[in-house]
Design a protein around this motif. Structure first.
Motif, mmCIF file in Angstrom:
data_model
loop_
_atom_site.group_PDB
_atom_site.id
_atom_site.type_symbol
_atom_site.label_atom_id
_atom_site.label_comp_id
_atom_site.label_asym_id
_atom_site.label_seq_id
_atom_site.Cartn_x
_atom_site.Cartn_y
_atom_site.Cartn_z
ATOM 1 N N GLU A 161 -1.282 6.639 4.998
ATOM 2 C CA GLU A 161 -0.492 6.157 3.858
ATOM 3 C C GLU A 161 0.234 4.860 4.171
ATOM 4 N N MET A 162 0.491 4.589 5.453
ATOM 5 C CA MET A 162 1.260 3.388 5.825
ATOM 6 C C MET A 162 0.438 2.109 5.773
ATOM 7 N N LEU A 163 -0.880 2.254 5.656
ATOM 8 C CA LEU A 163 -1.739 1.062 5.652
ATOM 9 C C LEU A 163 -1.744 0.486 4.235
ATOM 10 N N GLY A 164 -1.281 -0.742 4.096
ATOM 11 C CA GLY A 164 -1.154 -1.334 2.768
ATOM 12 C C GLY A 164 -2.405 -2.082 2.349
ATOM 13 N N GLY A 165 -2.667 -2.108 1.036
ATOM 14 C CA GLY A 165 -3.707 -2.992 0.523
ATOM 15 C C GLY A 165 -4.947 -2.311 -0.014
ATOM 16 N N LEU A 166 -5.050 -0.989 0.166
ATOM 17 C CA LEU A 166 -6.256 -0.323 -0.350
ATOM 18 C C LEU A 166 -6.090 0.112 -1.801
ATOM 19 N N PHE A 167 -4.927 0.717 -2.113
ATOM 20 C CA PHE A 167 -4.761 1.346 -3.435
ATOM 21 C C PHE A 167 -3.726 0.603 -4.283
ATOM 22 N N TYR A 168 -4.115 0.348 -5.513
ATOM 23 C CA TYR A 168 -3.223 -0.294 -6.494
ATOM 24 C C TYR A 168 -3.375 0.446 -7.814
#
Ligand SMILES: Cc1cc2nc3c(=O)[nH]c(=O)nc-3n(C[C@H](O)[C@H](O)[C@H](O)COP(=O)(O)OP(=O)(O)OC[C@H]3O[C@@H](n4cnc5c(N)ncnc54)[C@H](O)[C@@H]3O)c2cc1C
Length: 507
Positions: free
Chosen positions: A463-470
């Motif tokens: 969940e801490m990895l940013g940039g996949l889900f918007y």
């Protein structure tokens, strides 16, 4: 588990968190030869974070039945007769691009999609067993299960089964595991990150490492952060999963200059039992989902519909509809079903903890829903019933095109008139699953700072990895993302440790 008196005070790799992403990172770092310490904030009986609250459902690329059988070899002849379809790389890319409104980071998305199948096989080698989700991801048509959502396999035993097996594998592989281990800070200097400050069984201490993998979840369980980043009203959302994901990892990384990435005002949130507990618990985890809304109409306290319940299959709409429910007056809605579709409702609709009304006429229903504007509700149902393309047959397995049209808010599929009593209505509010805001990473899962430079020794996943889900999320991608990038982060951290040792840089 290693007792504190035997625990060394430095490791090649420290993994912060104890869910799916952390475990996959720890196992991979061990495979690469690193000594690994995993620090889980929760007590042992609550371990596993949100991962342990899941159905264990995982989205991955497969080309057909043979691929399913390779991962799930014990199917009966009846089960093998199912139509598993295929889920191609193109379809996975399309789904990610469409639901994120083309914002998903293309490099990260490519890793997610292309490594999804191999990662499932790696998990199976760790002892995780998978089974097709008959019934939940497929309905029976003509006596045969037909899968519809690209999310076909789930871990045996659901999320808890998945997490328990990964813990077993980690213990066997020699990962040192500490519970009640609350990481509060990173040890950072000009050299980068060289350890953590953690409170272990109420004693605060420093533990050094060549590499740290942060895999300790988003900020969904932190009401103040929700209100701050997601907006007004979000402090009141119910938390579907772990109470331990309070944004600690994000906070400590941002404090040393890590770059935020992704949709910080966005999250995965669903329609959830209106009077659910404030946080998830293993005792109630199966009772609160209300995901059969595509076959319902949803009305708010004004008696009005407010979204297209049938815009797409559940897997592509459920994660964004919680937000819309939260935005309704008093933050609730009723899902109303005709008796002709109630046999399709998932078992949780029959659970004990359910706010439900049954009525033998629409008028009686309107009387019983006493927190809804009666006249408007009756008008809404009348107009809806009159707007349905009745010549199109109802089919729950495909987007059937049976519409309610000509309304201010259409219903694009599965429009079933409310005319066969008894009618059933279920009260829902917003349940938050996880937040989308995370940290900016390289394709090696190394965290970047706000000058766009890699922070030595710092990696992240899950969940801490940013940039996949918007905005939205294709159902069952969280576990896949955690496993894929957990492996990438674990490998990168082990390699960083190995490189540091070569130059004699003892942590
Ligand atoms: C009810 C529910 C159902 C879901 N169903 C599915 C599904 O079927 N399929 C799917 O793909 N996704 C599903 N999801 C989403 C999925 O759970 C997440 O995307 C995924 O599990 C995240 O994994 P993670 O390892 O990043 O986080 P988590 O599994 O939440 O792990 C984070 C860990 O960090 C620990 N932690 C937090 N702070 C600290 C700290 N300061 N120090 C040490 N440890 C800390 C927590 O205790 C926790 O163990 C579901 C989520 C919920 C809530």
């Amino acid at each position: 588990m290693v007792s504190s008196d035997k625990q060394p005070n430095f490791y090649d790799v420290i993994v912060v968190g104890g869910g799916n992403a952390a475990l996959c990172a720890a196992l991979t770092a061990r495979e690469e030869g690193a000594s690994v310490l995993l620090l889980e904030r929760s007590p042992e009986d609550e371990r596993g974070g949100n991962s342990s609250f899941t159905e264990g459902l995982m989205r991955f690329v497969y080309s057909g039945k043979d691929d399913i059988v390779a991962l799930s070899p014990d199917l009966t002849p009846d089960e093998l007769a199912s139509d598993f379809g295929a889920y191609t790389e193109e379809k996975f890319f399309d789904d990610m691009a469409r639901v994120t409104q083309n914002r998903t980071d293309p490099d990260l998305c490519e890793i997610l999609v292309k490594q999804s199948n191999a990662t499932m096989h790696w998990m199976r080698r760790q002892g995780v067993r998978f089974l097709p989700q008959f019934g939940r991801q497929a309905f029976k048509v003509g006596g045969k299960f037909t899968f519809w959502g690209g999310a076909t396999l789930a871990a045996v035993g659901g999320g808890r089964g998945l997490v328990d097996q990964l813990y077993r594998a980690a213990e066997k592989a020699g990962v040192h595991i500490r519970y009640n281990a609350w990481v509060k800070d990173l040890i950072a200097s000009d050299k980068g990150v060289t350890g953590v400050v953690a409170t272990l069984d109420h004693v605060t201490q420093e533990i050094a490492a060549h590499g740290v993998v942060l895999a300790c979840g988003g900020f969904e369980a932190n009401a103040a952060w929700r209100a701050r980043h997601l907006g007004p009203g979000w402090d009141l959302a119910k938390v579907r999963g772990s109470k331990y994901n309070c944004g600690d990892g994000l906070d400590m990384a941002l404090r040393i200059g890590a770059q935020p990435a992704g949709h910080w005002s966005g999250c995965h949130a669903v329609g959830w039992e209106r009077y659910a507990d404030d946080f998830g618990s293993f005792a109630t985890m199966d009772d609160y989902e209300r995901d059969n809304y595509p076959f319902s109409i949803m009305v708010n306290s004004e008696g009005k519909r407010f979204l297209d319940e049938g815009a797409d299959i559940r897997n592509y709409t459920y994660a964004k509809y919680g937000r819309i429910i939260l935005q309704q007056p008093d933050q609730f809605a009723w899902q109303i079903f005709d008796s002709s579709v109630t046999h399709l409702l998932r078992p949780e609709y029959r659970a004990r903890r359910v706010t439900k009304v049954v009525a033998n006429s629409i008028e009686e229903l309107a009387d019983k829903l006493d927190d809804v504007n009666r006249e408007t509700l009756l008008k809404t149902i009348k107009e809806y019933n009159a707007s349905i393309t009745r010549d199109v047959p109802f089919n729950p397995n495909v987007k059937d095109g049976r519409k309610a049209q000509g309304l201010a808010i259409p219903k694009s599929n599965w429009a079933v008139a409310l005319e066969n009593p008894p009618f059933e209505a279920y009260a829902v509010t917003c349940g938050i699953t996880f937040t989308f805001g995370g940290l900016k990473v390289t394709t090696e899962a190394q965290v970047l700072d706000t000058s766009h430079r890699p922070i030595a020794g710092l990696f992240t996943a899950g969940e801490m990895l940013g940039g996949l889900f918007y905005f939205n999320y294709p159902g069952a991608t969280g576990l896949t993302s955690g496993a894929v990038f957990g492996r990438v982060a674990g490998r990168s951290a082990a390699q960083a440790a190995s490189a540091a040792k070569k130059v004699g840089n003892v942590a």
